[in-house]
Design an enzyme around this catalytic site. Structure first.
Site, PDB file in Angstrom:
ATOM      1  N   LYS A   1      -5.558   8.318  -2.083  1.00  0.00           N
ATOM      2  CA  LYS A   1      -4.429   8.855  -2.186  1.00  0.00           C
ATOM      3  C   LYS A   1      -3.791   8.738  -3.596  1.00  0.00           C
ATOM      4  CE  LYS A   1      -4.375   5.296   1.192  1.00  0.00           C
ATOM      5  NZ  LYS A   1      -3.974   3.771   1.391  1.00  0.00           N
TER       6      LYS A   1
ATOM      7  N   GLY B   1       1.957   3.864   8.276  1.00  0.00           N
ATOM      8  CA  GLY B   1       0.810   3.029   8.807  1.00  0.00           C
ATOM      9  C   GLY B   1       2.333   2.748  10.142  1.00  0.00           C
TER      10      GLY B   1
ATOM     11  N   GLU C   1       9.543  -2.440   4.055  1.00  0.00           N
ATOM     12  CA  GLU C   1       8.724  -2.249   3.472  1.00  0.00           C
ATOM     13  C   GLU C   1       9.840  -1.924   1.520  1.00  0.00           C
ATOM     14  OE1 GLU C   1       5.846   0.541   3.812  1.00  0.00           O
ATOM     15  OE2 GLU C   1       4.980  -0.966   4.206  1.00  0.00           O
TER      16      GLU C   1
ATOM     17  N   LYS D   1       5.446   6.812   2.005  1.00  0.00           N
ATOM     18  CA  LYS D   1       4.912   5.216   2.824  1.00  0.00           C
ATOM     19  C   LYS D   1       5.139   5.544   4.371  1.00  0.00           C
ATOM     20  CE  LYS D   1       5.382   1.224   1.045  1.00  0.00           C
ATOM     21  NZ  LYS D   1       4.351   0.874   1.944  1.00  0.00           N
ATOM     22  N   GLY D   2       4.568   4.779   5.350  1.00  0.00           N
ATOM     23  CA  GLY D   2       4.996   4.459   6.287  1.00  0.00           C
ATOM     24  C   GLY D   2       4.539   5.551   7.285  1.00  0.00           C
TER      25      GLY D   2
ATOM     26  N   GLY E   1       0.827  -0.596   0.063  1.00  0.00           N
ATOM     27  CA  GLY E   1       0.266  -0.413  -0.369  1.00  0.00           C
ATOM     28  C   GLY E   1       0.920   1.265   0.424  1.00  0.00           C
TER      29      GLY E   1
END
Ligand code: ABF
Length: 259
Positions: free
Chosen positions: A134, A110, A116, A107-108, A95
């Site tokens: 997004k 979460g 990842e 990203k990150g 994701g």
């Protein structure tokens, strides 16, 4: 569940099922599985293919959450350190928090980014499953809490100072819930800093490039290059320059075809 929340969930699910249908060749053996709530549907879609299809496949997680997803779906689990030398993953599904027009990612959000990136860069093909919310013209437009940056706890204060010099507006160490629980600790025993910057330029040679920390907006690669050189930063949530990249958005498919 509100109709908005239902729309989001159905978009995540549609994107995940479409991504698996189009990009999980049944002959693949090594498959990376990212983290987050969208990836839950990716694993669900893979498990739905049945043991006849998945029996020979090995799944490599990017953290504790995705390891749990793989185990719960009774899929074969391995760690990225068990991937044989000189072997690449056939595909990685993951994701994102934000995707720009050039398919750069934040990203990150979460709390997963370091493993990842290791798993993503080990893959021949990276499939980003990111619902319609997004997608944005520039990183930092839709995802406003800042670029997630994984740091050594000992160095967090120093890194905050360096980030301000680079133009970050009020970077903060991410706190757990409730706040008195202290900083969020990643799967790697690190902390996270969220560093808001002006929305990032797409190209390295854009006019507004802020190459030396003075005024203007950074390019994606310019900022990523500067951040990774700061001692104490383990990895950043800027993902750029992936080969074989495609985004599935849950509204009818791919944003960009794989080259
Ligand atoms: C993790 O989960 C993070 O890298 C990314 O920030 C986030 C995406 O999660 P979700 O699918 O829940 O929006 O992959």
């Amino acid at each position: 569940m509100s109709s908005q929340a239902e729309l989001i969930e159905s978009s995540k699910k549609a994107a995940a099922y479409q991504a698996v249908k189009e990009h999980l060749d049944h002959s693949y053996r090594h498959i990376g599985i990212g983290s987050g709530s969208t990836v839950v549907y990716v694993v669900e879609a893979i498990a739905a293919l049945g043991a006849d299809v998945t029996r020979e496949m090995i799944f490599y997680p990017t953290g504790d959450q995705s390891r749990g997803l793989i185990e719960d779906a009774n899929l074969r689990l391995a760690t990225i350190s068990q991937l044989p030398l000189n072997t690449r993953l056939d595909v990685c599904f993951d994701g994102a928090d934000e995707v720009d027009e050039n398919l750069n990612l934040i990203k990150g959000g979460g709390a997963c980014l370091f493993q990842e990136k290791i798993v993503a860069t080990a893959a021949k093909k990276f499939i980003c499953v990111a619902d319609y919310r997004k997608l944005s013209p520039r990183l930092g437009t839709a995802w406003k809490t800042g670029i997630p940056i994984e740091v050594l706890p000992l160095a967090a204060k120093r890194v905050l100072s360096e980030l301000v010099l680079l133009g970050a507006q009020k970077p903060l160490v991410r706190q757990g819930v409730p706040k008195k629980a202290g900083p969020v600790v990643t799967d790697n025993g690190m902390w996270l800093i969220d560093a808001p910057f002006q929305p990032l330029q797409l190209s390295r040679d854009a006019n507004e490039t802020r190459a030396d920390g003075e005024g203007g907006a950074w390019t994606v690669d310019g900022l990523a290059d500067h951040l990774i050189k700061i001692p104490g930063i383990v990895e950043t949530g800027i993902f750029s320059g992936f080969n074989g990249f495609e985004v599935q958005d849950g509204r009818g498919g791919a944003q960009k075809p794989i080259a």
